[in-house]
Design a protein around this motif. Structure first.
Motif, PDB file in Angstrom:
ATOM      1  N   UNK A 154     -24.200  34.347  23.820  1.00 51.98           N
ATOM      2  CA  UNK A 154     -23.233  34.526  22.389  1.00 51.98           C
ATOM      3  C   UNK A 154     -23.487  36.024  22.042  1.00 51.98           C
ATOM      4  N   UNK A 155     -22.629  37.004  21.915  1.00 45.66           N
ATOM      5  CA  UNK A 155     -22.663  38.596  22.002  1.00 45.66           C
ATOM      6  C   UNK A 155     -23.697  38.748  20.822  1.00 45.66           C
ATOM      7  N   UNK A 156     -24.842  39.475  21.433  1.00 45.60           N
ATOM      8  CA  UNK A 156     -26.159  39.762  20.482  1.00 45.60           C
ATOM      9  C   UNK A 156     -27.170  38.869  20.010  1.00 45.60           C
ATOM     10  N   UNK A 157     -26.736  37.530  20.274  1.00 44.25           N
ATOM     11  CA  UNK A 157     -27.761  36.418  19.986  1.00 44.25           C
ATOM     12  C   UNK A 157     -28.241  35.933  21.379  1.00 44.25           C
ATOM     13  N   UNK A 158     -27.978  36.523  22.594  1.00 40.65           N
ATOM     14  CA  UNK A 158     -28.572  35.768  23.742  1.00 40.65           C
ATOM     15  C   UNK A 158     -27.986  34.313  24.056  1.00 40.65           C
ATOM     16  N   UNK A 159     -28.763  33.328  24.879  1.00 44.56           N
ATOM     17  CA  UNK A 159     -28.075  32.453  25.139  1.00 44.56           C
ATOM     18  C   UNK A 159     -28.256  31.211  23.879  1.00 44.56           C
ATOM     19  N   UNK A 160     -27.327  30.547  23.689  1.00 40.15           N
ATOM     20  CA  UNK A 160     -27.348  29.610  22.597  1.00 40.15           C
ATOM     21  C   UNK A 160     -26.473  28.296  23.217  1.00 40.15           C
ATOM     22  N   UNK A 161     -26.621  27.027  22.414  1.00 37.89           N
ATOM     23  CA  UNK A 161     -26.051  25.957  22.969  1.00 37.89           C
ATOM     24  C   UNK A 161     -24.491  25.800  22.874  1.00 37.89           C
ATOM     25  N   UNK A 162     -23.751  25.394  23.518  1.00 35.46           N
ATOM     26  CA  UNK A 162     -22.411  25.193  23.418  1.00 35.46           C
ATOM     27  C   UNK A 162     -21.810  24.558  22.133  1.00 35.46           C
ATOM     28  N   UNK A 163     -22.657  23.782  21.823  1.00 32.73           N
ATOM     29  CA  UNK A 163     -22.407  23.111  20.161  1.00 32.73           C
ATOM     30  C   UNK A 163     -23.326  23.715  19.299  1.00 32.73           C
ATOM     31  N   UNK A 164     -22.687  23.811  17.994  1.00 34.69           N
ATOM     32  CA  UNK A 164     -23.503  24.319  16.864  1.00 34.69           C
ATOM     33  C   UNK A 164     -23.372  23.316  15.879  1.00 34.69           C
ATOM     34  N   UNK A 165     -24.598  22.964  15.093  1.00 36.70           N
ATOM     35  CA  UNK A 165     -24.429  21.913  14.013  1.00 36.70           C
ATOM     36  C   UNK A 165     -24.100  22.868  12.767  1.00 36.70           C
ATOM     37  N   UNK A 166     -23.054  22.291  12.049  1.00 40.38           N
ATOM     38  CA  UNK A 166     -22.368  22.977  11.064  1.00 40.38           C
ATOM     39  C   UNK A 166     -22.922  22.231   9.966  1.00 40.38           C
ATOM     40  N   UNK A 167     -22.028  22.487   8.754  1.00 43.71           N
ATOM     41  CA  UNK A 167     -22.395  22.244   7.322  1.00 43.71           C
ATOM     42  C   UNK A 167     -22.067  20.779   6.863  1.00 43.71           C
ATOM     43  N   UNK A 168     -21.899  20.152   7.864  1.00 46.69           N
ATOM     44  CA  UNK A 168     -21.352  18.658   7.347  1.00 46.69           C
ATOM     45  C   UNK A 168     -22.719  17.785   6.927  1.00 46.69           C
ATOM     46  N   UNK A 169     -23.740  18.443   7.215  1.00 48.42           N
ATOM     47  CA  UNK A 169     -25.175  17.941   6.838  1.00 48.42           C
ATOM     48  C   UNK A 169     -25.437  18.143   5.460  1.00 48.42           C
ATOM     49  N   UNK A 170     -24.756  18.920   4.889  1.00 47.10           N
ATOM     50  CA  UNK A 170     -24.887  19.434   3.372  1.00 47.10           C
ATOM     51  C   UNK A 170     -24.190  18.461   2.445  1.00 47.10           C
ATOM     52  N   UNK A 171     -23.704  17.165   2.848  1.00 48.23           N
ATOM     53  CA  UNK A 171     -22.997  16.202   2.155  1.00 48.23           C
ATOM     54  C   UNK A 171     -21.907  16.759   1.426  1.00 48.23           C
ATOM     55  N   UNK A 172     -20.803  17.481   2.414  1.00 46.50           N
ATOM     56  CA  UNK A 172     -19.594  17.882   2.004  1.00 46.50           C
ATOM     57  C   UNK A 172     -18.497  17.318   2.583  1.00 46.50           C
ATOM     58  N   UNK A 173     -18.672  16.570   3.804  1.00 48.74           N
ATOM     59  CA  UNK A 173     -17.659  16.002   4.514  1.00 48.74           C
ATOM     60  C   UNK A 173     -17.896  14.374   4.461  1.00 48.74           C
ATOM     61  N   UNK A 174     -17.772  13.731   3.405  1.00 46.41           N
ATOM     62  CA  UNK A 174     -17.888  12.327   3.351  1.00 46.41           C
ATOM     63  C   UNK A 174     -19.504  12.075   3.052  1.00 46.41           C
ATOM     64  N   UNK A 175     -19.769  10.777   2.793  1.00 49.63           N
ATOM     65  CA  UNK A 175     -21.155  10.633   2.429  1.00 49.63           C
ATOM     66  C   UNK A 175     -22.124  10.460   3.336  1.00 49.63           C
ATOM     67  N   UNK A 176     -23.099  11.195   2.931  1.00 50.77           N
ATOM     68  CA  UNK A 176     -24.398  10.983   4.059  1.00 50.77           C
ATOM     69  C   UNK A 176     -25.732  11.057   3.088  1.00 50.77           C
ATOM     70  N   UNK A 177     -26.870  10.399   3.287  1.00 46.83           N
ATOM     71  CA  UNK A 177     -27.982  10.575   2.544  1.00 46.83           C
ATOM     72  C   UNK A 177     -28.728  11.790   3.031  1.00 46.83           C
ATOM     73  N   UNK A 178     -29.534  12.198   2.016  1.00 42.93           N
ATOM     74  CA  UNK A 178     -30.586  13.134   2.411  1.00 42.93           C
ATOM     75  C   UNK A 178     -31.131  12.855   3.630  1.00 42.93           C
ATOM     76  N   UNK A 179     -31.857  11.724   3.899  1.00 44.83           N
ATOM     77  CA  UNK A 179     -32.659  11.328   4.870  1.00 44.83           C
ATOM     78  C   UNK A 179     -32.003  11.310   6.019  1.00 44.83           C
ATOM     79  N   UNK A 180     -30.679  11.021   6.222  1.00 43.35           N
ATOM     80  CA  UNK A 180     -29.877  10.986   7.305  1.00 43.35           C
ATOM     81  C   UNK A 180     -29.439  12.502   7.605  1.00 43.35           C
TER      82      UNK A 180
END
Length: 325
Positions: A6-32
């Protein structure tokens, strides 16, 4: 996990984990959310895509890694600048970076995005024109203030590279990509409908694939977002939506896609992510997952590789591309 440069960042995974973990897209707990962060890194995901507006995502990153993330894992964040007063853009961007660094407990942001909706000067939005100062940045401000401010943040060592979220008016985004001082990476809509859903404020066609092609032609990195179009390309939307919501309308329009997935015997979210991963010109696909179950589905889509030309043709043959424009 496949990787890409990825330009300027070197090799990265084809998948990136996004902001769903921030409890904005449906319910999820802090622990999860924390468990999902660790599971993603353990599975080989080496790029975490975040933003202050993703509710608790930055704080959870700080908690998960305690300021000592695994070696090779890179982090992005964003700022929705809007329309600042004259000469105020640089301070606003730096303040946002500082707050994100503190929340994530990091010494540097690897990739910092301008998350504003770019428009040419004098442009009037079809939707939300009265609020454009909150979500949109004029091209003149971008060129005269944002670009120098981003370069200054690089020089200070607070960010490694900078980018833009290419969800603004297509002509303005393409103008930014043609400027001599370009972002390193652009985030672009990557779903089988070519739909930004509720992110689309303008009346013109969205043209995400043209934007992705232009970015690659300029040597830039491309991160695909909204692979499941805010849930429209899943089996069921995981939150309340108004009947008039663009995302709700996309969900209803996508009924033929869900029927195809039923014939294929696959989950629609799996198929939507695998489709996005099969698109040309997209280096990385950002996941909006909120738990380990959803993450596992996306990991399987990546592991199974691109769809064949025949499979892509069958999905494209549903006639869903651009129907919301």
């Amino acid at each position: 996990m496949r990787t890409v440069n990825l330009n300027g960042l070197g090799d990265v995974s084809r998948l990136s984990l996004g902001g769903g973990i921030g409890q904005i897209w449906g319910e999820t707990s802090r622990d999860e959310a924390l468990a999902t962060l660790h599971a993603a890194v353990d599975a080989g995901i080496s790029l975490i895509d975040c933003a202050p507006m993703y509710n608790n995502a930055e704080r959870f990153i700080g908690e998960a890694f305690g300021g000592r993330p695994p070696q090779g894992v890179r982090f992005t964040t964003k700022h929705q600048l809007g329309t600042p007063g004259p000469g105020e853009a640089a301070a606003a961007l730096e303040a946002s970076v500082d707050a994100s660094l503190a929340a994530m407990r990091l010494p540097r942001i690897d990739l910092f995005f301008l998350h504003s909706n770019l428009h040419r000067d004098g442009y009037a939005y079809a939707f939300g024109e009265s609020a454009k100062a909150q979500f949109s940045t004029a091209l003149s401000i971008y060129l005269e203030e944002v670009v120098p401010a981003m370069e200054a943040l690089k020089a200070k060592g607070k960010i490694g590279q900078w980018g833009i979220t290419g969800i603004g008016v297509p002509e303005a985004v393409l103008d930014a990509l043609a400027h001599p001082v370009r972002p390193a990476v652009v985030q672009v809509i990557a779903n089988l409908m070519d739909s930004p859903g509720a992110l689309k404020r303008y009346a013109e066609p969205a043209r995400p694939r043209q934007i992705a092609r232009a970015a690659k032609a300029a040597g830039l990195g491309v991160m695909g977002i909204r692979a499941v179009q805010a849930g429209a390309l899943t089996a069921a939307v995981d939150r309340e939506l108004s009947p008039n919501s663009p995302d709700r309308r996309d969900f209803e329009r996508a009924a033929p896609f869900r029927a195809l997935c039923a014939r294929w015997g696959v989950d629609p979210a799996y198929a939507a992510h695998r489709y996005a991963l099969s698109l040309p010109d997209f280096d990385v696909i950002v996941l909006g997952v909120k738990n380990r179950s959803e993450l596992d589905l996306c990991l399987k889509a990546e592991a199974d590789g691109p769809y064949s030309d025949a499979e892509m043709a069958e999905i494209n043959g549903l006639g869903l591309r651009g129907i919301g424009d």
